[in-house]
Design an enzyme around this catalytic site. Sequence first.
Site, short mmCIF file in Angstrom:
data_model
loop_
_atom_site.label_atom_id
_atom_site.label_comp_id
_atom_site.label_asym_id
_atom_site.label_seq_id
_atom_site.Cartn_x
_atom_site.Cartn_y
_atom_site.Cartn_z
N HIS A 85 -4.01 -50.73 114.70
CA HIS A 85 -2.90 -50.06 114.17
C HIS A 85 -3.17 -48.80 113.90
CE1 HIS A 85 0.90 -49.39 111.98
NE2 HIS A 85 1.19 -50.47 112.15
N ASP A 86 -2.58 -47.77 114.62
CA ASP A 86 -3.14 -46.46 114.51
C ASP A 86 -2.61 -45.75 112.99
OD1 ASP A 86 -0.26 -46.24 115.18
OD2 ASP A 86 -0.40 -44.72 116.61
N SER B 292 5.67 -47.60 109.14
CA SER B 292 4.97 -46.76 109.87
C SER B 292 5.94 -45.57 110.76
CB SER B 292 4.53 -47.49 111.16
OG SER B 292 3.39 -48.31 110.48
N HIS C 108 25.30 -23.46 153.91
CA HIS C 108 24.65 -24.39 154.89
C HIS C 108 23.24 -23.90 155.50
CE1 HIS C 108 28.76 -26.33 154.64
NE2 HIS C 108 29.07 -25.11 154.82
N SER D 54 -4.97 -19.40 152.44
CA SER D 54 -5.21 -20.81 152.85
C SER D 54 -6.62 -20.84 152.93
CB SER D 54 -4.46 -20.83 154.01
OG SER D 54 -5.00 -21.91 154.94
N ARG E 106 14.63 -52.75 116.14
CA ARG E 106 13.69 -52.23 116.73
C ARG E 106 12.77 -52.98 117.74
NH1 ARG E 106 8.41 -49.10 116.05
NH2 ARG E 106 8.16 -48.04 117.98
N SER F 181 7.05 -47.31 122.52
CA SER F 181 5.92 -46.44 122.05
C SER F 181 4.88 -46.17 122.83
CB SER F 181 4.96 -47.44 121.05
OG SER F 181 4.10 -46.90 120.35
#
Length: 465
Positions: free
Chosen positions: A79-80, A105, A152, A282, A322, A327
């Site tokens: 869980h960050d 969070s 065109h 090139s 949610r 995420s």
Amino acid sequence: MTHPDPYVSPFTWRYGSVEMRELWSELHARRLYRRIWVALARVQSRYGLVTAEQVADLEAHAGEVNFARSLEIEASIHHDVMAEIRAFAEQCPLGGGIIHLGATSMDVRDNATALQVRDALDLLLPKLDALLLAFAGQIERRAALPCIGFTHLQPAEPTTVGYRLAAYAQDLLADRADLTRLRAEWRGKGFKGAVGTSASYQELLEDKTTAATFETEVMAELGLAAWPVANQTYPRRQDWAVLTALSGMGSTLYRFAFDLRILQNPAIGEWAEPFGSQQVGSSAMPFKRNPVRAENVNSLARHLAQLPRVAWDDAAHSLLERTLDDSANRRIILPEAFLSADELLGTVTRLVSDLRLNETAIARNLDTYGPFAGIEPLLLRLVKAGADRQAMHEILREVAMQAWTAVEGGQPNPLADWLAGDSRLTAYLPATAIRTALDARDYSGDAPERALALARRIREVVTCE
């Protein structure tokens, strides 16, 4: 948990400015988390929920982000945000126990992301203004320079270089208006807890104040407005709106770059992007001057155009209060959208500022194809002189088709000579008048005036806001 190796995203080093990369860095995000926790604690201290000493402890260590320690904790707990809380708490002997009090969070992450987006817009808008001013300068210099227009992708009637540039700049002004409006209306989630009801904050505050007033005070600390209604996250439609606006700007830049590539083709040869004296065109063909910057713009803008679709899915699939299926991709699409836009603005500003015009080629193409555009005013003048419109139309059509065949065969355009020597026409107009009518260099209507008016508008908008 460690960073993956050896892969590094091109956005890490190749595309976007240093400032934009730093804004979207994980280190900056963690600093924002701590700023939010400090703001939360400051306001809680006003209501006696935490002590001034605890707040001072958090403030003293807020800048000491230990990313390695946070990742070590995250590898264990997966869980960050909670990992960052624990890493921060380890540094704060007095205040560590009250970090994140009452919050969920997304009270932290969504407000941090909202701050990042707002600051990213603040980085982009001055760059967009610089591009608009570069366009204004070129428009003012080239407003009356005639060139053959193309519809065109075929030669049509004349326009002016400045008027063609004004079409891109007008779209950019609309893009600017969209982004400026979004910046003014940008909001964070606020502090509403797990499902957005503010129940946790109301529980903490009891009758000291309302949760809404508390939220307003914390958001004032952050300098950010809050959505009045939000569930666990801020409305994901907001992400879609800003990515759509960035993508819209990308489409304008894409069109300019694509047209530049067409006009740089030696068969037309009127425009060219800047080419350095040491630049290599090139690896196999040393003579080439490929429009690599314009191609880069088209490539990045093509990528940017796809990102709003992901944000659309995030908004549409934000089920009930949610889900977490937005995420992972939001960690990608938001930074990449802003880094792409940042790179695009810088590259196109250089292209516009240093745009190379080959006036010899412009005049040659106008001489080659312009007389065909002069057929319309010639027809009108013949009829005004008393000729039958339908008869003249058929004569002009026949001769024009023969002249077009000659041009396709590589011959100089013979149309003016043929028509000026045609007795069916000179019976109504002298040869000099026929040649004058076929000179299309001045057949661009009020394009110069309209182009200059737009340049003035750009300068008014950029300097007055």
